[in-house]
Enzyme design. Sequence first.
Site: not given
Length: 783
Positions: A237-238, A240, A271-272, A294
């Site tokens: 996942a990311m 943005n 988390h994201e 992270e």
Amino acid sequence: MNPGIEKYEIRFDFDLKDFTYTSHERIHLAGDWKDIKLDAVRLSVDKVTCNGQPMRFETGQDTVTVKGSFHDKDVIDIDFHAKVSDTLMGLYLSRTKEGTMITTQFESNGARMAFPCVDHPAYKAVFAITVVIDKDYDAISNMPPKRIEVSERKIVEFQDTPKMSTYLLYIGVGKFKYATDKYRDIDLILVSLKDIKSKYPLEIARKSIEFYESYFGIPYALPKMHLISVPEFGAGAMENWGAITFREVALMATENSGSIMKQNAAITIAHEIAHQWFGDLVTMKWWNDLWLNESFATFMSYKTVDSFSKQWDVFADFIRSETGGALRSDSLKNTHPIEVDVKDPDEISQIFDEISYGKGASILRMIEDYAGYEEFRKGISKYLNDHRYGNAEGSDLWTAIEDVSGKPVKRVMEYWIKNPGYPVVSVVKSGNKFRLTQEQFFLDGTRGQGKWPIPLTVMTKSGKKAMLMEESAEIEDMVKVNVNSSGFYRVSYDGESFETVMKNYSKLSNLDRWGLISDLYAFLISGRVSVDDYLARIKGFFEDSDHLIVEEIASQLTGLYLLKPDSNRIRETAASYLSRQVVALGDKQKGEDDKISKIRGIVTQDLAMVDDHFASDLARKFSTLAEDPDLALAKSIAAAKAYGISELASAADKYTDDEIRVRIIAAMGWCSPSDLKSVFELIDKGTIRKQDMLYVFSNMPANPKGRDFFFSNIDRIVALMEHAFEGTGYTSRILETAIPYLGLARYEDVKKKAEQIRKPSYNVGINKGLETLEIVRKLYNKL
């Protein structure tokens, strides 16, 4: 005034037939510049002007340099064109049966593959994005649209972003389907090319935002949040800002999904969303502090999910996955400090590892325990408020927590993050006292130096005691050292001390008991404990039915079996233990605890690996995968061994639900050598998507019958991985895992091959793999 970028205005005009784009970019400069060196990879620059005047520019392999002297408020205009990438990095094309989308993955250095920029996290700027597309498509970016104009084509102009780093920019184009929700005045939008079955991901998002706003004392900064399902996605996942991307499987979870999928989805989403504060609002100055982003998001994601799903006992998973994985990785000599010096962009992806995530998160848990829950929270809030919309370093965070707690947090943390490895605390009973000493723990059995300032906790008959152990310590009362495994260190007890601990077994939490078992396994591998002593001690835990303990023992015994399948005592011990667990857990019951369903799936898949007769019987249930998703991987592994790859390929084409489909794909690594050659055909055909190759290639060397095939085809496998996962570090991790298995039967050949294929982008994985090979060879000969 230091040179910087105030704002990027970028217009992307997409040709959705041949997947190219032309672009006009306007860069508003801040400060004075002598030559402007912009990062630019695989971009064709046509024209550059400054304040309307043509400028000379030079194109390098991965840069474009605008020559001249420039000043504050100058405006650079660049016309360029490029192809949409077919890798999973930069601005790329993602295809599925349901359609095609253009998406982006810019972390860590992928923005330069989409537009010329200063691709550096400290160069924060405002982004004004405009996208021109066919009128039957939609566009998504970090902010809501400011203007949409539809005529022959559709022009979508987005609101300006806050100041942010290049790696957080997002652009998505596709024929999307949506589900919506609201938290206060924030629009929560789930996006997919597929039909959306549930708002479960939005429920997790809403609860996560609510938790973080309360915990940090800072409201979410943007007016909306997209959760975007991407069918081909290299990362998990990311984050943005305001447009978070995920693998499809993470956003396909529903209220009726298997317990493993629901929990994994919740942890990933939380988390994201943590990154929206820690990483997006406040960003590291450079990638040496990547771990801060992270590890914090990792730690906070478990805290968040635990706040609304106590029944999952997620910190049991934290301790096994995050702490346990980091303890293994950090006991190699080829480890690195949490804070690592990064110079080459190729190195960045390789530090997205167990140290940056798991060790960092575990150290934060240790410091929270040391500083105090409320003091830790207030320190975090102070740090975020002091540096919002800017950049910061780890020392800024330690100072904030130290200021609030009054404890020497900065000195403790500086040692832990700047030095690789961790200590083992030896406990020796001497008369009526216990003597504690420390040394660095290495998995290869060598004795290390090092004097960590250890936030030590001791369970005593009268309660928990805490101290900062600098070199050694002496205590009069001890039930167990390292309460709830909150510290990032191992504990080695002498005979009398271990007896003391085991006499108090009923008083220990499952996190405490896990620590004993995890340390025992590490001491076996390192040679501190013999195989006979290990087996005798581990059997003392066999009656413990806690899900965390069962999962850890199952993992250890299965791991030893896969290391040496022809060891009768290991195979019999593993099969006997796993069979007992499968019988004890029985069939799925309506309304049962999610933890039971999850552990049933784990021990069943482990038994399918170890026992061919069991696998043969289980394979008959392959047609019932959807009945219990938590058993899907176990049944698929059994079918791979009993029926072969054609049966699995047919099933993979049948299931559109990634919860089942991904498990079928992963199980293909367990097929016979004659079947494994079909893997490449299935990749070409699209049955195995690019993003899912890593599941097959990670299982293949674990399969004793798959190792010859993997080694014979290692060049092809590496080439496929490198093309698909450019800049992600996945090739490095696959090689790290594969090399020890492959080298057991062909030691010299594997060492030679590793040197032949060595490249900077996966150098770390090769080094770790070769070191682990030397360690497991010694253990192999003792089993």
